[in-house]
Each structure stands twice: as structure tokens, then as C-alpha cells.
Design a protein around this motif. Structure first.
Motif, PDB file in Angstrom:
ATOM      1  N   MET A   1       0.822  -1.192   0.000  1.00 47.92           N
ATOM      2  CA  MET A   1       0.000   0.000   0.000  1.00 47.92           C
ATOM      3  C   MET A   1       0.869   1.259   0.000  1.00 47.92           C
ATOM      4  SD  MET A   1      -3.236   0.599   0.097  1.00 47.92           S
ATOM      5  CE  MET A   1      -4.461   1.726   0.566  1.00 47.92           C
ATOM      6  N   VAL A   2       2.082   1.150   0.501  1.00 46.12           N
ATOM      7  CA  VAL A   2       2.958   2.317   0.574  1.00 46.12           C
ATOM      8  C   VAL A   2       3.820   2.436  -0.683  1.00 46.12           C
ATOM      9  CG1 VAL A   2       4.885   3.322   1.847  1.00 46.12           C
ATOM     10  CG2 VAL A   2       3.000   2.288   3.079  1.00 46.12           C
ATOM     11  N   LEU A   3       4.223   1.317  -1.255  1.00 40.67           N
ATOM     12  CA  LEU A   3       5.139   1.351  -2.388  1.00 40.67           C
ATOM     13  C   LEU A   3       4.529   1.952  -3.643  1.00 40.67           C
ATOM     14  CD1 LEU A   3       7.082  -1.996  -2.099  1.00 40.67           C
ATOM     15  CD2 LEU A   3       7.933   0.309  -1.765  1.00 40.67           C
ATOM     16  N   LEU A   4       3.283   1.689  -3.916  1.00 40.50           N
ATOM     17  CA  LEU A   4       2.665   2.211  -5.134  1.00 40.50           C
ATOM     18  C   LEU A   4       2.617   3.737  -5.142  1.00 40.50           C
ATOM     19  CD1 LEU A   4       1.377   1.612  -7.844  1.00 40.50           C
ATOM     20  CD2 LEU A   4      -0.825   1.481  -6.666  1.00 40.50           C
ATOM     21  N   VAL A  84      -7.784   5.409  -1.682  1.00 40.70           N
ATOM     22  CA  VAL A  84      -6.515   5.965  -1.203  1.00 40.70           C
ATOM     23  C   VAL A  84      -6.743   7.306  -0.534  1.00 40.70           C
ATOM     24  CG1 VAL A  84      -4.265   6.831  -1.938  1.00 40.70           C
ATOM     25  CG2 VAL A  84      -5.141   4.695  -2.888  1.00 40.70           C
ATOM     26  N   ARG A  85      -7.591   8.145  -1.116  1.00 43.82           N
ATOM     27  CA  ARG A  85      -7.881   9.460  -0.539  1.00 43.82           C
ATOM     28  C   ARG A  85      -8.502   9.333   0.850  1.00 43.82           C
ATOM     29  NH1 ARG A  85     -12.897  12.520  -1.832  1.00 43.82           N
ATOM     30  NH2 ARG A  85     -13.125  12.542   0.363  1.00 43.82           N
ATOM     31  N   ASP A  86      -9.473   8.448   0.979  1.00 43.46           N
ATOM     32  CA  ASP A  86     -10.115   8.265   2.282  1.00 43.46           C
ATOM     33  C   ASP A  86      -9.139   7.699   3.315  1.00 43.46           C
ATOM     34  OD1 ASP A  86     -12.450   9.233   1.228  1.00 43.46           O
ATOM     35  OD2 ASP A  86     -13.344   7.250   0.891  1.00 43.46           O
ATOM     36  N   THR A  87      -8.256   6.805   2.882  1.00 46.44           N
ATOM     37  CA  THR A  87      -7.258   6.242   3.786  1.00 46.44           C
ATOM     38  C   THR A  87      -6.295   7.317   4.270  1.00 46.44           C
ATOM     39  OG1 THR A  87      -7.412   4.128   2.628  1.00 46.44           O
ATOM     40  CG2 THR A  87      -5.494   4.455   4.041  1.00 46.44           C
ATOM     41  N   GLN A  90      -7.811   9.674   6.839  1.00 44.65           N
ATOM     42  CA  GLN A  90      -7.943   9.125   8.183  1.00 44.65           C
ATOM     43  C   GLN A  90      -6.688   9.374   9.015  1.00 44.65           C
ATOM     44  OE1 GLN A  90      -8.985   5.014   7.834  1.00 44.65           O
ATOM     45  NE2 GLN A  90     -11.070   5.434   7.151  1.00 44.65           N
ATOM     46  N   PHE A  91      -5.540   9.459   8.363  1.00 45.52           N
ATOM     47  CA  PHE A  91      -4.288   9.677   9.075  1.00 45.52           C
ATOM     48  C   PHE A  91      -3.978  11.138   9.322  1.00 45.52           C
ATOM     49  CE2 PHE A  91      -3.442   5.437   7.199  1.00 45.52           C
ATOM     50  CZ  PHE A  91      -3.283   4.756   8.392  1.00 45.52           C
ATOM     51  N   THR A  92      -4.694  12.040   8.652  1.00 48.78           N
ATOM     52  CA  THR A  92      -4.411  13.475   8.821  1.00 48.78           C
ATOM     53  C   THR A  92      -5.402  14.128   9.740  1.00 48.78           C
ATOM     54  OG1 THR A  92      -5.672  14.050   6.846  1.00 48.78           O
ATOM     55  CG2 THR A  92      -3.308  13.745   6.595  1.00 48.78           C
TER      56      THR A  92
END
Length: 92
Positions: A1-4, A84-87, A90-92
């Protein structure tokens, strides 16, 4: 999920750097400084300035409207963008 996303960011930055470098190379030869390092530094400074200016533009109401339009009409059509945007949100 991070590499792409990192790979996409790297490819976009590499393309942008080459685009800016190729654009300023003929201009710098006209000023008689054909140094590869100076052209690379100038390309990097131009990219940083453009990112800063785009960030300032997006803080205005008109910029926010343009961003919302692009997001709704272009970015939402990219598969996986909304996930990806929603994920990220959630972290911000």
C-alpha cells in the motif's frame, strides 16, 4: 500500500524534473553557463517554487473550486483514488 504511491510520486517527479531540465537547458546555454550541476539545481528550485505557488493558489476560494472540480470530474474516475484518498484523510 505504501510502495505504489511512492513509486508514482517518484515517476511523476522524475518526469517533471526532466521536463523542466530540458526546458531550461537551451536557455542556460544562451547565458554561457553550461554546467550540468547548475542546470539541475535551477530545475529543482523551479519545481519547488511551482509547488509553493500551486499551494498558495489552492488556498484561495477560486483555487479550492478548481481543485474540487478536478477531483470530481477527473480524479474520481481513476480506479482506487477514492479508497486511497479516504485512507490518507484518516491519518491526517
Amino acid at each position: 500500500m505504501v510502495l505504489l504511491p511512492l513509486t508514482i510520486l517518484y515517476l511523476v517527479f522524475r518526469w517533471l524534473f526532466k521536463f523542466v531540465f530540458d526546458a531550461i537547458e537551451p536557455l542556460s546555454s544562451g547565458f554561457n553557463f553550461d554546467s550540468l550541476v547548475l542546470n539541475q539545481i535551477l530545475s529543482l528550485v523551479i519545481i519547488i517554487f511551482l509547488c509553493f505557488a500551486l499551494g498558495l493558489l489552492l488556498r484561495t476560494s477560486m483555487g479550492k473550486g478548481v481543485y474540487d472540480w478536478i477531483e470530481e470530474n477527473v480524479l474520481y474516475k481513476i480506479p482506487g483514488y477514492k479508497l486511497v484518498r479516504d485512507t490518507v484523510w484518516q491519518f491526517t
